[in-house]
Design an enzyme around this catalytic site. Structure first.
Site, mmCIF file in Angstrom:
data_model
loop_
_atom_site.group_PDB
_atom_site.id
_atom_site.type_symbol
_atom_site.label_atom_id
_atom_site.label_comp_id
_atom_site.label_asym_id
_atom_site.label_seq_id
_atom_site.Cartn_x
_atom_site.Cartn_y
_atom_site.Cartn_z
ATOM 1 N N ASP A 136 28.955 42.145 39.755
ATOM 2 C CA ASP A 136 29.171 41.501 41.035
ATOM 3 C C ASP A 136 30.506 41.975 41.594
ATOM 4 O OD1 ASP A 136 28.603 39.709 43.140
ATOM 5 O OD2 ASP A 136 29.868 38.184 42.223
ATOM 6 N N ASP B 228 32.614 40.119 44.562
ATOM 7 C CA ASP B 228 33.535 39.008 44.830
ATOM 8 C C ASP B 228 33.667 38.117 43.606
ATOM 9 O OD1 ASP B 228 34.204 39.441 47.654
ATOM 10 O OD2 ASP B 228 32.087 39.052 48.013
#
Length: 259
Positions: free
Chosen positions: A13, A15
């Site tokens: 991922d 963020d």
């Protein structure tokens, strides 16, 4: 149980794992550098459909993080691939930004508000009441409802912002139709990413900061999962879920040596 096979491919991922509020998380640059030097296949994933991979590469580059375009996988790209598989050459009414509209143009979709096959909802900086009204009416008239991701809120420097999931709930309340969410935690996004890499779930790992999206999607796709505590999920939150990640670490810096 037998030992798991070595990790040959990485999905992470963005963020909360690599960056936080526009600032790189310590260790992110070293992790990405190690991935590039090792030659191992990897993808940086995001449920945010606003930006194209080119946009995201530039944004990450300004923060000192080097990620090639081909190593970025967004919910907009996953949505476009899903639609290209389901109904090639179709039409859609889109609420979203360039990341989504570009991905749809690239697969040959026609964007229209006249009798579209789909209403597609993505992230945007300005959700228009007029656009939402149009979406409601088109869905009531028979258009199929697709959303890029189920995230209810998104981050900003000023605080939480309503995101795709929240707007989808409004449209569902007005139409009685729930959308099909393509992005995490739908393992479809992960499996499509693995296919793009030519990777197998048994030798792949997913890194994320959210139990309810990143870890769940990785788990359901059959990958090893690493939860980092540099984002949304707090240590005390982990045991509240009926599933667990394979490993919990403080941050991406702890995973450099695993590449």
């Amino acid at each position: 149980m037998p030992d798991r096979k070595p990790i040959e491919s990485w999905l992470t991922d963005m963020d909360g794992v690599l960056i936080h509020e526009g600032v790189p998380i310590p260790g992110a640059d070293a992790f990405l550098k190690k991935l590039r030097e090792s030659g191992r296949p990897f993808l940086v994933l995001t449920n945010n459909s606003i930006y194209t991979p080119r946009d995201l590469r530039a944004r990450l580059g300004r923060m000192g993080l080097d990620v090639p375009e081909e190593n970025i996988w967004t919910s907009a790209l996953a949505t476009a691939q899903f639609l290209d598989d389901q109904r090639p050459g179709g039409s859609a009414y889109v609420i979203g930004e360039a990341g989504l509209t570009t991905a749809l143009h690239d697969i040959g979709y026609i964007l229209t508000d006249h009798d579209p096959d789909f209403v597609i909802l993505g992230e945007t900086r300005t959700y228009s009441f007029e656009a939402m009204t149009k979406a409601v009416r088109l869905i009531n008239d028979g258009a199929r409802f697709i959303a890029t991701n189920p995230d209810n809120v998104g981050p900003s420097a000023e605080g939480a912002l309503p995101a795709t999931g929240s707007i989808a709930a409004l449209i569902t309340a007005a139409t009685g139709r729930k959308p099909y969410f393509v992005g995490k935690p739908n393992p479809l996004m992960m499996r499509a990413g693995l296919n793009a890499l030519g990777a197998h779930s048994e030798t792949s790992a997913m890194i994320g900061d959210r139990m309810d999206t990143d870890v769940l999607a990785g788990l359901e796709a059959g990958m090893r999962t690493f939860l980092v505590l540099s984002g949304v999920t707090l240590p005390e939150d982990v045991d509240r879920f009926p599933f667990r990640p394979s490993h919990v670490v403080d941050s991406i810096a702890d995973l450099v040596e695993h590449v």
